[in-house]
Design a protein around this motif. Structure first.
Motif, short mmCIF file in Angstrom:
data_model
loop_
_atom_site.label_atom_id
_atom_site.label_comp_id
_atom_site.label_asym_id
_atom_site.label_seq_id
_atom_site.Cartn_x
_atom_site.Cartn_y
_atom_site.Cartn_z
N PRO A 2 0.71 -1.31 -0.32
CA PRO A 2 -0.13 -0.31 0.04
C PRO A 2 0.98 0.99 -0.03
CG PRO A 2 0.03 -0.71 1.93
CD PRO A 2 0.20 -2.18 1.36
N LEU A 3 0.26 2.46 -0.86
CA LEU A 3 1.00 3.74 -0.14
C LEU A 3 1.83 3.92 0.39
CD1 LEU A 3 1.81 5.90 -2.34
CD2 LEU A 3 -0.41 6.75 -1.59
N ILE A 4 0.91 3.61 2.23
CA ILE A 4 1.08 4.02 3.19
C ILE A 4 1.02 2.89 4.47
CG2 ILE A 4 0.52 5.22 5.27
CD1 ILE A 4 -0.06 7.53 3.64
N GLU A 69 -2.04 16.60 -2.77
CA GLU A 69 -1.46 17.20 -2.04
C GLU A 69 -1.88 16.64 -0.30
OE1 GLU A 69 0.77 19.54 0.67
OE2 GLU A 69 1.26 19.02 -1.22
N GLY A 70 -3.34 16.55 0.11
CA GLY A 70 -3.94 16.26 1.10
C GLY A 70 -3.37 14.51 0.97
N ILE A 71 -3.25 14.12 0.87
CA ILE A 71 -2.45 12.57 1.16
C ILE A 71 -0.43 12.83 1.68
CG2 ILE A 71 -1.43 10.86 -0.18
CD1 ILE A 71 -4.12 10.72 -1.31
N ARG A 72 -0.24 13.73 0.47
CA ARG A 72 1.34 14.06 1.38
C ARG A 72 1.17 14.39 2.15
NH1 ARG A 72 2.49 17.48 -3.53
NH2 ARG A 72 2.48 15.57 -4.03
N ALA A 75 0.67 12.35 4.67
CA ALA A 75 2.03 10.96 5.33
C ALA A 75 2.98 12.00 6.48
CB ALA A 75 2.34 10.56 3.96
N ALA A 76 3.00 13.21 5.99
CA ALA A 76 4.02 13.61 6.34
C ALA A 76 3.91 13.71 7.90
CB ALA A 76 4.99 14.80 5.79
N GLN A 77 2.36 14.06 8.12
CA GLN A 77 2.26 13.87 9.34
C GLN A 77 2.15 13.41 10.81
OE1 GLN A 77 -1.28 16.42 10.02
NE2 GLN A 77 -0.85 18.47 8.32
N LEU A 78 2.02 12.30 9.45
CA LEU A 78 1.84 10.53 10.46
C LEU A 78 3.32 10.26 10.67
CD1 LEU A 78 -1.51 9.26 8.76
CD2 LEU A 78 -0.92 10.15 10.81
N ALA A 79 4.03 10.38 9.50
CA ALA A 79 5.73 10.08 9.84
C ALA A 79 6.41 10.68 10.78
CB ALA A 79 6.41 9.96 8.17
N GLY A 88 8.87 6.19 2.53
CA GLY A 88 9.15 7.49 1.53
C GLY A 88 7.76 7.20 0.27
N ALA A 89 6.75 5.87 0.61
CA ALA A 89 6.31 5.56 -0.47
C ALA A 89 4.63 6.74 -0.07
CB ALA A 89 4.83 4.95 -0.81
N GLY A 90 4.46 7.02 1.29
CA GLY A 90 3.43 8.66 1.07
C GLY A 90 3.70 9.56 1.38
N ALA A 91 5.32 9.62 0.67
CA ALA A 91 5.37 11.16 0.52
C ALA A 91 5.62 11.73 -0.74
CB ALA A 91 6.60 11.72 1.74
N ASP A 92 5.79 10.85 -1.82
CA ASP A 92 5.75 10.45 -2.93
C ASP A 92 4.67 10.34 -3.96
OD1 ASP A 92 6.58 10.81 -5.68
OD2 ASP A 92 7.65 8.77 -5.84
N THR A 93 3.79 11.43 -3.33
CA THR A 93 2.56 10.92 -4.16
C THR A 93 2.56 11.37 -5.51
OG1 THR A 93 1.37 12.70 -3.53
CG2 THR A 93 1.09 11.38 -1.45
N ALA A 94 3.23 11.46 -6.21
CA ALA A 94 2.60 12.05 -7.64
C ALA A 94 3.11 10.54 -8.43
CB ALA A 94 4.26 12.40 -8.28
N SER A 95 3.52 9.38 -7.75
CA SER A 95 3.40 8.93 -9.11
C SER A 95 1.66 7.99 -9.45
CB SER A 95 3.64 7.15 -7.98
OG SER A 95 2.68 6.94 -7.01
#
Length: 95
Positions: A2-4, A69-72, A75-79, A88-95
Motif C-alpha cells: 500500500p501507499l502508506i 497534496e492532502g495525502i502528502r 503522510a508527512a504528519q503521520l511520519a 517514503g511511499a506516502g511522501a511521494d504521491t506523484a506516482s
C-alpha cells in the motif's frame, strides 16, 4: 504494497468516520477529521497515489492536485509522529 503502511505499534480505528490512530508503545494519540480518515483508508488500500486519488475523487469534492497534496501532507504528519513506516511511499504521491 500500500501507499502508506502503519507502523507495527500503530492501531487505526476509523469508527464513526473520525479516525483515531494510537501508538501503543508511546501512547501518542492522533485524531483525524473525516476527510483525512478517508485519505488514510485509501492510502492503506491502494498502491499508488493516483489510484487513491481516483478513489477519493468519487466521494470528495476536490481536485486531483488538492487530493494529492492532502495525502502528502497527511503522510508527512503521520511520519513525524512515527505512526507510519518511513518507506517514503506516502511522501511521494506523484506516482
Amino acid at each position: 504494497m500500500p501507499l502508506i503502511r502503519l507502523a507495527e505499534q500503530t492501531v487505526f480505528d476509523p469508527a464513526d468516520g473520525t479516525g483515531v490512530l494510537m501508538d501503543t508503545t508511546e501512547g501518542v494519540y492522533f485524531e483525524l477529521n473525516p476527510t483525512a480518515t478517508l485519505m488514510l483508508q485509501a492510502a492503506l488500500r491502494f498502491e499508488t497515489a493516483d489510484e487513491a486519488v481516483r478513489h477519493l475523487a468519487e466521494g470528495i469534492d476536490a481536485g486531483e492536485s488538492e487530493l494529492h497534496e492532502g495525502i502528502r501532507s497527511l503522510a508527512a504528519q503521520l511520519a513525524e509522529s512515527r505512526l507510519i513506516e518511513p518507506t517514503g511511499a506516502g511522501a511521494d504521491t506523484a506516482s
